[in-house]
Design a protein around this motif. Structure first.
Motif, PDB file in Angstrom:
ATOM      1  N   LEU A 216       5.595   4.356   3.564  1.00 45.60           N
ATOM      2  CA  LEU A 216       5.810   5.539   4.495  1.00 45.60           C
ATOM      3  C   LEU A 216       5.860   5.083   5.890  1.00 45.60           C
ATOM      4  O   LEU A 216       6.949   5.274   6.588  1.00 45.60           O
ATOM      5  N   VAL A 217       5.266   3.903   6.286  1.00 41.40           N
ATOM      6  CA  VAL A 217       5.247   3.240   7.636  1.00 41.40           C
ATOM      7  C   VAL A 217       6.829   2.440   7.657  1.00 41.40           C
ATOM      8  O   VAL A 217       7.403   2.409   8.719  1.00 41.40           O
ATOM      9  N   ASP A 218       6.982   1.677   6.574  1.00 42.84           N
ATOM     10  CA  ASP A 218       7.973   0.921   6.657  1.00 42.84           C
ATOM     11  C   ASP A 218       9.403   1.790   6.770  1.00 42.84           C
ATOM     12  O   ASP A 218      10.344   1.537   7.627  1.00 42.84           O
TER      13      ASP A 218
ATOM     14  N   ALA B 261      -1.533  -6.686   7.894  1.00 40.75           N
ATOM     15  CA  ALA B 261      -0.205  -6.975   7.860  1.00 40.75           C
ATOM     16  C   ALA B 261       0.606  -6.284   6.677  1.00 40.75           C
ATOM     17  O   ALA B 261       1.725  -5.713   6.738  1.00 40.75           O
ATOM     18  N   HIS B 262       0.193  -6.907   5.510  1.00 40.77           N
ATOM     19  CA  HIS B 262       0.892  -6.647   4.231  1.00 40.77           C
ATOM     20  C   HIS B 262       0.777  -5.265   3.712  1.00 40.77           C
ATOM     21  O   HIS B 262       1.475  -4.839   2.902  1.00 40.77           O
ATOM     22  N   PHE B 263      -0.387  -4.511   4.224  1.00 35.90           N
ATOM     23  CA  PHE B 263      -0.554  -3.191   4.068  1.00 35.90           C
ATOM     24  C   PHE B 263       0.018  -2.198   5.069  1.00 35.90           C
ATOM     25  O   PHE B 263      -0.127  -0.995   4.888  1.00 35.90           O
ATOM     26  N   ARG B 264       0.597  -2.660   6.088  1.00 34.66           N
ATOM     27  CA  ARG B 264       1.032  -2.234   7.275  1.00 34.66           C
ATOM     28  C   ARG B 264       0.134  -1.173   7.979  1.00 34.66           C
ATOM     29  O   ARG B 264       0.210   0.034   8.232  1.00 34.66           O
ATOM     30  N   MET B 265      -1.123  -1.621   7.976  1.00 36.59           N
ATOM     31  CA  MET B 265      -2.232  -0.851   8.597  1.00 36.59           C
ATOM     32  C   MET B 265      -2.770  -1.535   9.713  1.00 36.59           C
ATOM     33  O   MET B 265      -2.983  -2.912   9.725  1.00 36.59           O
TER      34      MET B 265
ATOM     35  N   THR C  78      -1.450  -1.331  -3.866  1.00 40.69           N
ATOM     36  CA  THR C  78      -0.341  -1.284  -4.971  1.00 40.69           C
ATOM     37  C   THR C  78      -0.151  -2.256  -5.648  1.00 40.69           C
ATOM     38  O   THR C  78       0.444  -2.475  -6.785  1.00 40.69           O
ATOM     39  N   LYS C  79      -0.526  -3.471  -5.170  1.00 36.44           N
ATOM     40  CA  LYS C  79       0.018  -4.716  -5.717  1.00 36.44           C
ATOM     41  C   LYS C  79      -1.187  -5.656  -5.786  1.00 36.44           C
ATOM     42  O   LYS C  79      -1.986  -6.047  -4.592  1.00 36.44           O
TER      43      LYS C  79
ATOM     44  N   SER D  32       1.058  -1.034   0.114  1.00 33.29           N
ATOM     45  CA  SER D  32       0.067   0.045   0.141  1.00 33.29           C
ATOM     46  C   SER D  32       0.881   1.245   0.038  1.00 33.29           C
ATOM     47  O   SER D  32       2.095   1.158   0.281  1.00 33.29           O
ATOM     48  N   ASP D  33       0.239   2.374  -0.345  1.00 31.70           N
ATOM     49  CA  ASP D  33       1.089   3.446  -0.396  1.00 31.70           C
ATOM     50  C   ASP D  33       1.577   3.772   1.080  1.00 31.70           C
ATOM     51  O   ASP D  33       2.560   4.294   1.233  1.00 31.70           O
TER      52      ASP D  33
END
Length: 362
Positions: free
Chosen positions: A83-85, A246-250, A267-268, A78-79
């Protein structure tokens, strides 16, 4: 019996520790308290140094050994995840540098400045420069890091773009339920007292609201469109849950009676992630990240990220929950005629008509 053995083992451990302490005390008396203390100080200093070296090697080894079982940097889907990463990487590097420096100084000083007859300790009660250094620098660094965190948080929970799709996510013990708006793009109103599974109204939708008549309900999969912002309206029926992506970091709490929101842009697609990870079985997951009861571990769902065309194709195959709860309002519902009913004007019987409609649907 098991409890008895545990108590016995603990008692035995205490007894052994006590005896070792007493033996050490007797040895100190025999050898001389001063000499024994110096010897113990020397051994402890060496052990602390070894602990530092072995500990750092162990941290590196565990990181390399378990690298395949953790989320890797560089593959958020995700977009906002990018930023979170980025913020996480900066935080880990800052804390890593501070950790290594402080721990190296701590254990090295314990070894280098162990008690010695040839060295006299130097004491100083206060140092303005030192106080200013170790107070100001951490304060500035932490303020910057917290500032980025607050900025990202308000970006995630703020207003979604106007073209964002809307999905409602509702948690209950122990499942996730999803609702999508129809062509009008509006989720209909609901009221918790209207929740009735027996009447095919699991979310308490108000059927008098026209916006509810094309809303689609589902529990097995959450469908999202790649490169299109999605706003999640999150709630819960019973206790506090937490939407974990988890995969979207949300992640966001699902609170009974208090809707929460967050938005992001996938995004994927699922297929792209399968190719990227070389895992044909990969699926995006939605998990509950808040302990919510004995079945908490099983509260997981699947997310399908697809193209707009694939999503549109899937959506038109879904039946609005309004028609499921009110089958008499379904224009596609065909009632079978009573036994012996005459054929219609085309020469077909009512049974033939039902078969024709069913064939057309398939």
């Amino acid at each position: 019996m098991q409890t008895f053995f545990i108590i016995a083992i603990l008692a035995l451990g205490f007894l052994v520790t006590f005896q070792i302490a007493k033996a050490s005390e007797y040895v100190s008396v025999i050898r001389g308290e001063e000499q024994s203390r110096r010897q113990s100080n020397k051994i402890n200093a060496f052990l602390l140094l070894m602990f530092l070296i072995v500990g750092l090697i162990g941290v590196y080894y565990c990181n390399e050994k378990l690298a395949g079982k953790i989320l890797h940097y560089g593959n958020p889907s995700s977009d906002h995840g990018v930023l979170v990463d980025r913020m996480l990487i900066i935080t880990l590097w800052v804390t890593f540098i501070v950790f290594v420096l402080t721990q190296a100084c701590l254990f090295w000083f314990s070894f280098k400045y162990q008690e010695s007859e040839n060295r006299k300790p130097y004491y100083f009660p206060h140092d303005n420069k030192l106080e200013l250094l170790w107070t100001t620098v951490p304060a500035v660094v932490l303020t910057v890091m917290v500032g980025f965190g607050i900025f990202y948080w308000f970006k995630i929970t703020g207003d979604a773009p106007k073209d964002a799709m809307v999905v409602e996510v509702t948690g209950s013990q122990f499942k996730w339920e999803f609702r999508y708006p129809g062509k009008d793009g509006i989720l209909g109103k609901k009221y918790y007292k209207e929740i009735n599974d027996a009447k095919s109204n699991p979310l308490g939708q108000l059927w008098d609201d026209p916006a509810n008549q094309d809303d689609v309900y589902g529990t097995t999969e959450l469908h999202l469109v790649v490169n299109r912002p999605v706003k999640m309206v999150i709630g819960a029926k019973d206790v506090i849950h937490d939407v974990g992506l988890a995969h979207f970091r949300m992640k966001m709490d699902a609170v009974p009676g208090t809707p929460t929101t967050m938005w992001f842009t996938p995004t994927k697609t699922t297929k792209q992630m399968r190719d990227e990870l070389q895992d044909p079985e990969f699926v995006y997951e939605i998990s509950c990240d808040q302990m919510c009861g004995k079945g908490h571990y099983s509260m997981r769902g699947t997310i399908v990220v697809e193209t707009q065309e694939e999503y549109d194709t899937w959506l038109i195959t879904q039946k609005p929950q309004y028609l499921t709860a009110n089958p008499s309002k379904d224009p596609n519902a065909v009632k079978a005629p009573a036994a012996g009913a005459p054929a219609d004007s085309t020469g077909k019987t009512g049974t033939d008509t039902v078969k024709a409609v069913a064939s057309a649907m398939h």
